[in-house]
Motif scaffolding. Sequence first.
Motif, mmCIF file in Angstrom:
data_model
loop_
_atom_site.group_PDB
_atom_site.id
_atom_site.type_symbol
_atom_site.label_atom_id
_atom_site.label_comp_id
_atom_site.label_asym_id
_atom_site.label_seq_id
_atom_site.Cartn_x
_atom_site.Cartn_y
_atom_site.Cartn_z
ATOM 1 N N GLU A 138 -23.592 -4.816 4.238
ATOM 2 C CA GLU A 138 -23.639 -5.009 5.691
ATOM 3 C C GLU A 138 -25.050 -4.719 6.180
ATOM 4 O OE1 GLU A 138 -20.659 -2.678 7.663
ATOM 5 O OE2 GLU A 138 -19.018 -3.598 6.547
ATOM 6 N N ASN A 139 -25.695 -5.729 6.724
ATOM 7 C CA ASN A 139 -27.052 -5.587 7.268
ATOM 8 C C ASN A 139 -28.009 -4.953 6.272
ATOM 9 O OD1 ASN A 139 -26.142 -6.625 9.768
ATOM 10 N ND2 ASN A 139 -25.383 -4.594 10.324
ATOM 11 N N GLY A 140 -27.929 -5.396 5.015
ATOM 12 C CA GLY A 140 -28.820 -4.892 3.976
ATOM 13 C C GLY A 140 -28.422 -3.551 3.401
ATOM 14 N N THR A 141 -27.316 -2.990 3.884
ATOM 15 C CA THR A 141 -26.840 -1.693 3.382
ATOM 16 C C THR A 141 -25.689 -1.912 2.421
ATOM 17 O OG1 THR A 141 -27.451 -0.622 5.451
ATOM 18 C CG2 THR A 141 -25.881 0.544 4.045
ATOM 19 N N PRO B 41 -24.021 -10.345 -3.743
ATOM 20 C CA PRO B 41 -24.349 -9.718 -2.460
ATOM 21 C C PRO B 41 -24.386 -10.738 -1.314
ATOM 22 C CG PRO B 41 -25.751 -8.835 -4.174
ATOM 23 C CD PRO B 41 -24.976 -9.976 -4.791
ATOM 24 N N GLU B 42 -24.780 -11.962 -1.625
ATOM 25 C CA GLU B 42 -24.828 -13.002 -0.596
ATOM 26 C C GLU B 42 -23.437 -13.304 -0.027
ATOM 27 O OE1 GLU B 42 -28.226 -12.697 -2.866
ATOM 28 O OE2 GLU B 42 -26.339 -13.396 -3.716
ATOM 29 N N SER B 43 -22.401 -13.097 -0.826
ATOM 30 C CA SER B 43 -21.027 -13.312 -0.347
ATOM 31 C C SER B 43 -20.562 -12.151 0.537
ATOM 32 C CB SER B 43 -20.066 -13.476 -1.525
ATOM 33 O OG SER B 43 -19.808 -12.223 -2.142
ATOM 34 N N GLY B 44 -21.350 -11.063 0.517
ATOM 35 C CA GLY B 44 -21.004 -9.881 1.306
ATOM 36 C C GLY B 44 -20.272 -8.822 0.523
ATOM 37 N N ARG B 45 -19.914 -9.142 -0.740
ATOM 38 C CA ARG B 45 -19.170 -8.150 -1.518
ATOM 39 C C ARG B 45 -19.225 -8.454 -3.009
ATOM 40 N NH1 ARG B 45 -16.260 -12.370 -0.839
ATOM 41 N NH2 ARG B 45 -14.126 -12.730 -1.423
#
Length: 173
Positions: free
Chosen positions: A114-117, A158-162
């Motif tokens: 989330e937002n690079g975290t 990471p691009e998928s968000g998870r």
Amino acid sequence: PDNLCPPEILEAQLLSDVRYVGFDGHLHQGQIVMDRRLMHEVHLFFELARKLDFPIEKVAPAVQFGWDDDEIMARNVSSGFNYRTIAGSDTVSLHGKGMAFDINPRVNPYVRFENGTQIVSPQGAVYDTQTPGTLTASHQLVVFMKELGWEWGGDWTPESGRIDYQHFQKNLD
């Protein structure tokens, strides 16, 4: 789990015993709930895990932990059916349909971005490919399940968000 779960989903679930090698090296028996159409392949996973002496901490139905996914992960419980929606949506997750299962969440964590975290669940979990019970892209269990048509969450990016190292899913809908 509660009256929000449609009867057709509940009726599709099957509770089944599975045997597995624990981190203590001994044979254990647990139970998993999955869509009955996938149970044979789930049993094949556990058979191969036993043959490989792949350690699993505990296998138990989500109901034993009040359907609390955070509690299940914190206790390193491997489980399947857990009626819930995908976080942030009204869409029933594949766990909510019994078409997904997780293995050793403390060594195969769920990582979201989330937002690079990077946020790791369960809290304190570390993904170290040298730790017993850890799944990797080249691990025989992952390769085997993918050959059966399952998707492994460790392939997500990471691009998928998870990235979900503990997670296997097969959508039959």
